[in-house]
Motif scaffolding. Structure first.
Motif, PDB file in Angstrom:
ATOM      1  N   GLY A   9       2.179   9.147  -8.479  1.00  0.00           N
ATOM      2  CA  GLY A   9       1.426   8.134  -9.208  1.00  0.00           C
ATOM      3  C   GLY A   9       1.195   6.847  -8.445  1.00  0.00           C
ATOM      4  O   GLY A   9       0.396   6.014  -8.865  1.00  0.00           O
ATOM      5  N   THR A  10       1.885   6.635  -7.324  1.00  0.00           N
ATOM      6  CA  THR A  10       1.715   5.426  -6.530  1.00  0.00           C
ATOM      7  C   THR A  10       0.666   5.677  -5.452  1.00  0.00           C
ATOM      8  O   THR A  10       0.734   6.668  -4.721  1.00  0.00           O
ATOM      9  N   THR A  11      -0.282   4.773  -5.337  1.00  0.00           N
ATOM     10  CA  THR A  11      -1.357   4.924  -4.360  1.00  0.00           C
ATOM     11  C   THR A  11      -0.878   4.540  -2.970  1.00  0.00           C
ATOM     12  O   THR A  11      -0.231   3.507  -2.790  1.00  0.00           O
ATOM     13  N   ILE A  12      -1.167   5.390  -1.994  1.00  0.00           N
ATOM     14  CA  ILE A  12      -0.915   5.036  -0.594  1.00  0.00           C
ATOM     15  C   ILE A  12      -2.271   4.729   0.038  1.00  0.00           C
ATOM     16  O   ILE A  12      -3.286   5.371  -0.263  1.00  0.00           O
ATOM     17  N   PHE A  13      -2.293   3.715   0.933  1.00  0.00           N
ATOM     18  CA  PHE A  13      -3.571   3.239   1.457  1.00  0.00           C
ATOM     19  C   PHE A  13      -3.345   2.544   2.795  1.00  0.00           C
ATOM     20  O   PHE A  13      -2.306   1.899   3.001  1.00  0.00           O
ATOM     21  N   GLY A  14      -4.295   2.690   3.694  1.00  0.00           N
ATOM     22  CA  GLY A  14      -4.213   1.987   4.971  1.00  0.00           C
ATOM     23  C   GLY A  14      -5.480   2.172   5.787  1.00  0.00           C
ATOM     24  O   GLY A  14      -6.387   2.936   5.415  1.00  0.00           O
ATOM     25  N   GLU A  15      -5.542   1.466   6.908  1.00  0.00           N
ATOM     26  CA  GLU A  15      -6.665   1.610   7.834  1.00  0.00           C
ATOM     27  C   GLU A  15      -6.408   2.810   8.729  1.00  0.00           C
ATOM     28  O   GLU A  15      -5.335   2.937   9.328  1.00  0.00           O
ATOM     29  N   THR A  16      -7.389   3.676   8.826  1.00  0.00           N
ATOM     30  CA  THR A  16      -7.224   4.907   9.593  1.00  0.00           C
ATOM     31  C   THR A  16      -6.910   4.626  11.055  1.00  0.00           C
ATOM     32  O   THR A  16      -6.053   5.283  11.657  1.00  0.00           O
ATOM     33  N   GLN A  17      -7.565   3.636  11.635  1.00  0.00           N
ATOM     34  CA  GLN A  17      -7.377   3.359  13.057  1.00  0.00           C
ATOM     35  C   GLN A  17      -6.036   2.698  13.359  1.00  0.00           C
ATOM     36  O   GLN A  17      -5.681   2.523  14.527  1.00  0.00           O
ATOM     37  N   LYS A  18      -5.284   2.334  12.336  1.00  0.00           N
ATOM     38  CA  LYS A  18      -3.952   1.756  12.547  1.00  0.00           C
ATOM     39  C   LYS A  18      -2.844   2.793  12.343  1.00  0.00           C
ATOM     40  O   LYS A  18      -1.669   2.452  12.350  1.00  0.00           O
ATOM     41  N   ILE A  19      -3.233   4.054  12.131  1.00  0.00           N
ATOM     42  CA  ILE A  19      -2.243   5.126  12.058  1.00  0.00           C
ATOM     43  C   ILE A  19      -1.787   5.444  13.488  1.00  0.00           C
ATOM     44  O   ILE A  19      -2.599   5.761  14.369  1.00  0.00           O
TER      45      ILE A  19
END
Length: 332
Positions: A225-235
């Motif tokens: 239920g918790t959203t995970i999110f980030g910038e793809t190029q910072k993976i």
């Protein structure tokens, strides 16, 4: 619910009850003026936990009275006082002192108790008129229906606690707690309004595929239920995480997740239904994030957590090379 409903209503006064009518399930209260004897006992671990007694329903009918645990003490005292009065050993003083108030539900006497009820009365020797005087019911003292007062209070307390917990989850959802990662990203951006529009467009345009949305700019998924999110190029790191669910050391099921490590040293985990879906996502990320390390090893985890700069120099800050060899994935 019927028990809780009775707890919130006033019982019918005993003297107002018409015992010739339909009385089953009626919640009543009143004074017990006398108890003649008991006809049935209930045991648990050789200990008496309840008794069923004979008492007057009104000036014509007799009815049972079931008392358990602490309520038996008052019933036994009144039974002894009634016996003393009927045998002329008491002028009524002890009887008056032993009389007490009860509340309870009128219930049909269960078949196993009814057997003792009739044995005590020598039922087969009674004529029809006498049989009619002994009602096949008892008053279950301090009982609200299927549950007694204590159980009702416990269930009500638990219900309130569960309601408050549910309300808390609702408040968290409405206040964006489960979207904390996205909200923090927007808040810390140079232009929050522009960033919010950008993310909303991403969520609308990019379809969810097997638990993940991703493109060259953003990646988004969920975990419980918790959203995970980030910038793809910072993976900078991505790997498969497998959990074996065991029962008596036998694996009965598995759950899978894709773990993402970011440039700032944080990790996020998105739940994925099937192993092959995780593998497909890792292949996609290998194309979208050519500077990220794909796969797991204990040494990589140790380096990521304790020496992030060294980890980043392995690939993220290293000159571009040919396609990397993937390492093992985690399994627990």
């Amino acid at each position: 619910m019927p028990s809780l409903s009775n707890a919130g209503t006033e019982p019918t006064p005993w003297e107002e009850v018409d015992f010739s009518g339909d009385i089953e399930g009626l919640y009543i209260s009143g004074t017990v003026y006398g108890i003649y004897d008991w006809y049935c006992e209930e045991y648990e671990d050789d200990k008496t936990v309840a008794r069923e007694y004979f008492t007057d329903a009104d000036n014509y009918y007799y009815i049972g009275l079931r008392a358990e645990h602490g309520d038996m003490k008052a019933a036994d005292a009144l039974m002894e006082a009634t016996s003393a009065y009927l045998e002329g050993e008491d002028d009524g003083t002890l009887l008056m002192e032993a009389q007490y108030e009860v509340k309870g539900i009128i219930k049909k006497i269960p078949s196993d108790s009814m057997k003792f009820y009739r044995e005590y009365l020598d039922w087969d020797t009674l004529d029809e008129e006498s049989r009619e005087m002994f009602l096949p019911y008892y008053i279950d003292v301090n009982n609200l229906g299927d549950y007694d007062t204590t159980d009702g209070i416990i269930f009500l307390t638990v219900a309130i606690i569960l309601f408050l917990i549910g309300l808390l989850f609702l408040v968290w959802a409405l206040t964006g707690r489960y979207q904390k990662t996205i909200n923090n990203y927007i808040k810390n951006s140079m232009n929050p309004e522009y960033t919010r529009d950008k993310i909303e467009n991403f969520l609308q345009v990019v379809p969810e595929v097997n638990g993940l949305r991703c493109n060259q700019e953003f990646i988004c998924g969920s975990n419980n239920g918790t959203t995970i999110f980030g910038e793809t190029q910072k993976i900078v790191w991505a790997y498969k995480h497998t959990v074996n669910h065991r029962y008596y050391f036998i694996t009965v099921s598995k759950s899978y997740a894709i773990v993402l490590g970011f440039l700032d040293g944080t990790t996020q985990s998105a739940a994925i239904k099937k192993e092959e879906m995780v593998d497909a996502h890792l292949q996609t990320l290998q194309q979208l994030c050519p500077k990220a390390i794909i796969g797991y090893s204990v040494d990589l985890e140790k380096m990521f957590r304790k020496n992030l700069n060294e980890f980043l120099r392995l690939r993220y800050y290293a000159p571009e090379t040919t396609e990397q060899n993937r390492t093992d994935d985690t399994t627990v």
